[in-house]
Design a protein around this motif. Structure first.
Motif, PDB file in Angstrom:
ATOM      1  N   LEU A 194      -0.378  -3.062  -0.258  1.00  0.00           N
ATOM      2  CA  LEU A 194       0.044  -2.595   1.061  1.00  0.00           C
ATOM      3  C   LEU A 194       0.717  -3.773   1.751  1.00  0.00           C
ATOM      4  CD1 LEU A 194      -3.165  -0.656   2.212  1.00  0.00           C
ATOM      5  CD2 LEU A 194      -1.137   0.246   1.051  1.00  0.00           C
ATOM      6  N   LEU A 195       1.953  -3.595   2.165  1.00  0.00           N
ATOM      7  CA  LEU A 195       2.743  -4.703   2.711  1.00  0.00           C
ATOM      8  C   LEU A 195       2.591  -4.768   4.231  1.00  0.00           C
ATOM      9  CD1 LEU A 195       5.972  -4.228   0.552  1.00  0.00           C
ATOM     10  CD2 LEU A 195       3.879  -5.511   0.009  1.00  0.00           C
ATOM     11  N   HIS A 196       1.454  -5.260   4.664  1.00  0.00           N
ATOM     12  CA  HIS A 196       1.198  -5.346   6.103  1.00  0.00           C
ATOM     13  C   HIS A 196       2.219  -6.242   6.805  1.00  0.00           C
ATOM     14  CE1 HIS A 196      -2.524  -3.444   5.044  1.00  0.00           C
ATOM     15  NE2 HIS A 196      -3.029  -4.520   4.467  1.00  0.00           N
ATOM     16  N   TYR A 197       2.671  -7.280   6.126  1.00  0.00           N
ATOM     17  CA  TYR A 197       3.568  -8.241   6.764  1.00  0.00           C
ATOM     18  C   TYR A 197       4.907  -7.621   7.154  1.00  0.00           C
ATOM     19  CZ  TYR A 197       5.680  -8.527   2.091  1.00  0.00           C
ATOM     20  OH  TYR A 197       6.283  -8.225   0.888  1.00  0.00           O
ATOM     21  N   GLN A 198       5.199  -6.422   6.646  1.00  0.00           N
ATOM     22  CA  GLN A 198       6.420  -5.725   7.055  1.00  0.00           C
ATOM     23  C   GLN A 198       6.332  -5.239   8.501  1.00  0.00           C
ATOM     24  OE1 GLN A 198       9.028  -5.636   5.024  1.00  0.00           O
ATOM     25  NE2 GLN A 198       8.619  -4.591   3.090  1.00  0.00           N
ATOM     26  N   TYR A 199       5.119  -5.252   9.050  1.00  0.00           N
ATOM     27  CA  TYR A 199       4.885  -4.769  10.415  1.00  0.00           C
ATOM     28  C   TYR A 199       4.156  -5.859  11.208  1.00  0.00           C
ATOM     29  CZ  TYR A 199       6.018  -0.386   8.106  1.00  0.00           C
ATOM     30  OH  TYR A 199       6.651   0.597   7.379  1.00  0.00           O
ATOM     31  N   PRO A 200       4.862  -6.940  11.519  1.00  0.00           N
ATOM     32  CA  PRO A 200       4.204  -8.100  12.151  1.00  0.00           C
ATOM     33  C   PRO A 200       3.578  -7.797  13.506  1.00  0.00           C
ATOM     34  CG  PRO A 200       6.611  -8.316  12.204  1.00  0.00           C
ATOM     35  CD  PRO A 200       6.298  -7.157  11.305  1.00  0.00           C
ATOM     36  N   PHE A 211      -2.049  -9.856   5.667  1.00  0.00           N
ATOM     37  CA  PHE A 211      -0.710  -9.897   5.091  1.00  0.00           C
ATOM     38  C   PHE A 211      -0.493  -8.811   4.040  1.00  0.00           C
ATOM     39  CE2 PHE A 211      -1.798 -14.104   6.622  1.00  0.00           C
ATOM     40  CZ  PHE A 211      -0.688 -14.439   7.375  1.00  0.00           C
ATOM     41  N   ILE A 212      -1.423  -8.693   3.114  1.00  0.00           N
ATOM     42  CA  ILE A 212      -1.345  -7.642   2.100  1.00  0.00           C
ATOM     43  C   ILE A 212      -2.753  -7.139   1.808  1.00  0.00           C
ATOM     44  CG2 ILE A 212       0.733  -8.594   0.993  1.00  0.00           C
ATOM     45  CD1 ILE A 212      -1.172  -9.551  -1.294  1.00  0.00           C
ATOM     46  N   SER A 213      -2.826  -5.945   1.240  1.00  0.00           N
ATOM     47  CA  SER A 213      -4.081  -5.433   0.688  1.00  0.00           C
ATOM     48  C   SER A 213      -3.793  -4.918  -0.711  1.00  0.00           C
ATOM     49  CB  SER A 213      -4.654  -4.303   1.550  1.00  0.00           C
ATOM     50  OG  SER A 213      -5.151  -4.794   2.771  1.00  0.00           O
ATOM     51  N   LEU A 214      -4.744  -5.115  -1.597  1.00  0.00           N
ATOM     52  CA  LEU A 214      -4.598  -4.666  -2.976  1.00  0.00           C
ATOM     53  C   LEU A 214      -5.171  -3.263  -3.104  1.00  0.00           C
ATOM     54  CD1 LEU A 214      -5.815  -7.984  -4.628  1.00  0.00           C
ATOM     55  CD2 LEU A 214      -3.513  -7.370  -3.861  1.00  0.00           C
ATOM     56  N   VAL A 215      -4.398  -2.364  -3.684  1.00  0.00           N
ATOM     57  CA  VAL A 215      -4.819  -0.967  -3.756  1.00  0.00           C
ATOM     58  C   VAL A 215      -4.513  -0.386  -5.130  1.00  0.00           C
ATOM     59  CG1 VAL A 215      -4.572  -0.498  -1.287  1.00  0.00           C
ATOM     60  CG2 VAL A 215      -2.599  -0.217  -2.800  1.00  0.00           C
ATOM     61  N   SER A 216      -5.121   0.744  -5.392  1.00  0.00           N
ATOM     62  CA  SER A 216      -4.841   1.532  -6.588  1.00  0.00           C
ATOM     63  C   SER A 216      -4.364   2.909  -6.139  1.00  0.00           C
ATOM     64  CB  SER A 216      -6.112   1.673  -7.434  1.00  0.00           C
ATOM     65  OG  SER A 216      -7.113   2.365  -6.692  1.00  0.00           O
ATOM     66  N   GLU A 217      -3.974   3.733  -7.085  1.00  0.00           N
ATOM     67  CA  GLU A 217      -3.538   5.090  -6.738  1.00  0.00           C
ATOM     68  C   GLU A 217      -4.672   5.873  -6.081  1.00  0.00           C
ATOM     69  OE1 GLU A 217      -1.888   7.113 -10.052  1.00  0.00           O
ATOM     70  OE2 GLU A 217      -0.293   5.634 -10.404  1.00  0.00           O
ATOM     71  N   GLN A 218      -5.904   5.641  -6.562  1.00  0.00           N
ATOM     72  CA  GLN A 218      -7.047   6.354  -5.985  1.00  0.00           C
ATOM     73  C   GLN A 218      -7.268   5.970  -4.523  1.00  0.00           C
ATOM     74  OE1 GLN A 218      -6.943   4.711  -8.895  1.00  0.00           O
ATOM     75  NE2 GLN A 218      -8.463   5.492 -10.363  1.00  0.00           N
ATOM     76  N   ILE A 219      -7.075   4.693  -4.206  1.00  0.00           N
ATOM     77  CA  ILE A 219      -7.255   4.243  -2.819  1.00  0.00           C
ATOM     78  C   ILE A 219      -6.186   4.856  -1.921  1.00  0.00           C
ATOM     79  CG2 ILE A 219      -7.253   2.231  -1.288  1.00  0.00           C
ATOM     80  CD1 ILE A 219      -8.416   0.603  -3.604  1.00  0.00           C
ATOM     81  N   ILE A 220      -4.973   4.969  -2.428  1.00  0.00           N
ATOM     82  CA  ILE A 220      -3.899   5.606  -1.658  1.00  0.00           C
ATOM     83  C   ILE A 220      -4.238   7.069  -1.388  1.00  0.00           C
ATOM     84  CG2 ILE A 220      -1.478   6.305  -1.680  1.00  0.00           C
ATOM     85  CD1 ILE A 220      -1.901   3.331  -1.223  1.00  0.00           C
ATOM     86  N   VAL A 221      -4.775   7.751  -2.385  1.00  0.00           N
ATOM     87  CA  VAL A 221      -5.165   9.158  -2.212  1.00  0.00           C
ATOM     88  C   VAL A 221      -6.255   9.280  -1.153  1.00  0.00           C
ATOM     89  CG1 VAL A 221      -6.263  11.134  -3.337  1.00  0.00           C
ATOM     90  CG2 VAL A 221      -4.478   9.848  -4.532  1.00  0.00           C
TER      91      VAL A 221
END
Length: 311
Positions: A194-200, A211-221
């Motif tokens: 997740l690119l949090h830094y795109q939204y400062p 800044f970022i979060s690590l995710v998988s497809e399941q977390i997105i769902v």
């Protein structure tokens, strides 16, 4: 940002939370009254809202409005009557107000003159007792609370807790993040991040960042199926109505503790939660293979944690 509504919110918060001043010296009480009209409070509110979140602005404003006379009298003796923790909050407010007035150099002299401290001397003691206190919530207690709460909540709300735990985000960040996943996924989600830094303006705040979060497809769902129409305070009311304790701050602790217990380096955990330690090692020497850490170590651990929580 709707500053008009935000200013009204701050006014209401100040009216509700005005601090008792029974320990203020007589001299400073008189000065406080005489200086009250000299501060342009509406302008100061706008100044705060342009720099910090609504909650932080409300806290800074109410402390500044009660203790601004200290800057005028150049007498900080009243701060020495406060607890160290409260004194630090007031100092932050006065520092902000002095910058707004252009008198920050005078405030720094006042800090030195009265030997005011920005740090809590009880910090190390408090940390020790938080870890070793048998009545404190350890990992097992936090996991038990989370699993029990998830079972009782509708999925649309339990998914919020799951998402917060699997990303390690703060509650406000969690709401913003889910909203972006649901409404602007293509710009916000990049494969396993997740690119949090795109939204400062949203995620790179003055003191709290991610800044970022690590995710998988399941977390997105999970995020896509979460219902964030109700803000955090209203979700707290739902918890109370269901006779459930609201310990969402456990989620961030579970994320960090789980990864550390599984061998992930503290530096990686700090970075994933938006903390940038001021260490020489991290700044100049630590250059790990992030992609390998993500794909081979962290992602499998997040899958394990998710399975443990929903089984």
């Amino acid at each position: 940002m709707d500053n008009g509504n935000d200013l009204n919110i701050i006014d209401k918060e100040f009216d509700k939370q005005t601090l008792p001043a029974n320990q203020i010296s007589t001299e400073n009480k008189e000065s406080k009254k005489s200086q009250e009209n000299e501060v342009k409070w509406d302008s100061y509110k706008k100044y705060l809202l342009s720099r910090v979140s609504k909650t932080t602005a409300s806290n800074l404003f109410r402390y500044a409005k009660q203790y601004h006379y200290i800057l005028e009298t150049k007498n900080a003796s009243d701060l020495q009557l406060l607890t160290q923790e409260k004194s630090i909050h007031v100092m932050k407010a006065l520092s902000s107000l002095s910058k707004f007035h252009g008198t920050h150099d005078e405030w720094k002299k006042l800090i030195e003159k009265f030997d005011l401290k920005w740090t809590n001397s009880n910090y190390t003691n408090n940390t020790f007792f938080k870890i070793f206190n048998p009545e404190a919530a350890d990992m097992n207690k936090m996991i038990h609370w989370l699993k029990d709460t998830i079972r009782q909540l509708p999925n649309k709300y339990s998914n919020i807790l799951l998402f917060a735990t699997l990303t390690g985000l703060r509650p406000s960040e969690c709401w913003h993040s889910i909203r972006l996943i649901q409404n602007n996924k293509d710009h916000y989600v990049s494969k396993d991040k997740l690119l949090h830094y795109q939204y400062p303006d949203t995620f790179l705040r003055r003191t709290k960042k991610v800044f970022i979060s690590l995710v998988s497809e399941q977390i997105i769902v999970i995020a896509e199926r979460a219902d964030i129409k109700k803000p955090y305070p209203q979700l707290c009311k739902i918890f109370r109505a269901m006779n459930l304790s609201m310990n969402m701050y456990y989620c961030r602790k579970i994320f960090a503790t789980y990864l550390r217990d599984k061998g992930i380096e503290p530096e990686i955990i700090d970075l994933s939660q938006g903390r940038i330690p001021k260490s020489m090692f991290l700044r100049h020497y630590y250059r790990p293979d992030i992609n390998e850490i993500i794909t081979k170590r962290i992602r499998p651990l997040l899958d394990e944690l998710m399975k443990e929580l929903i089984d």
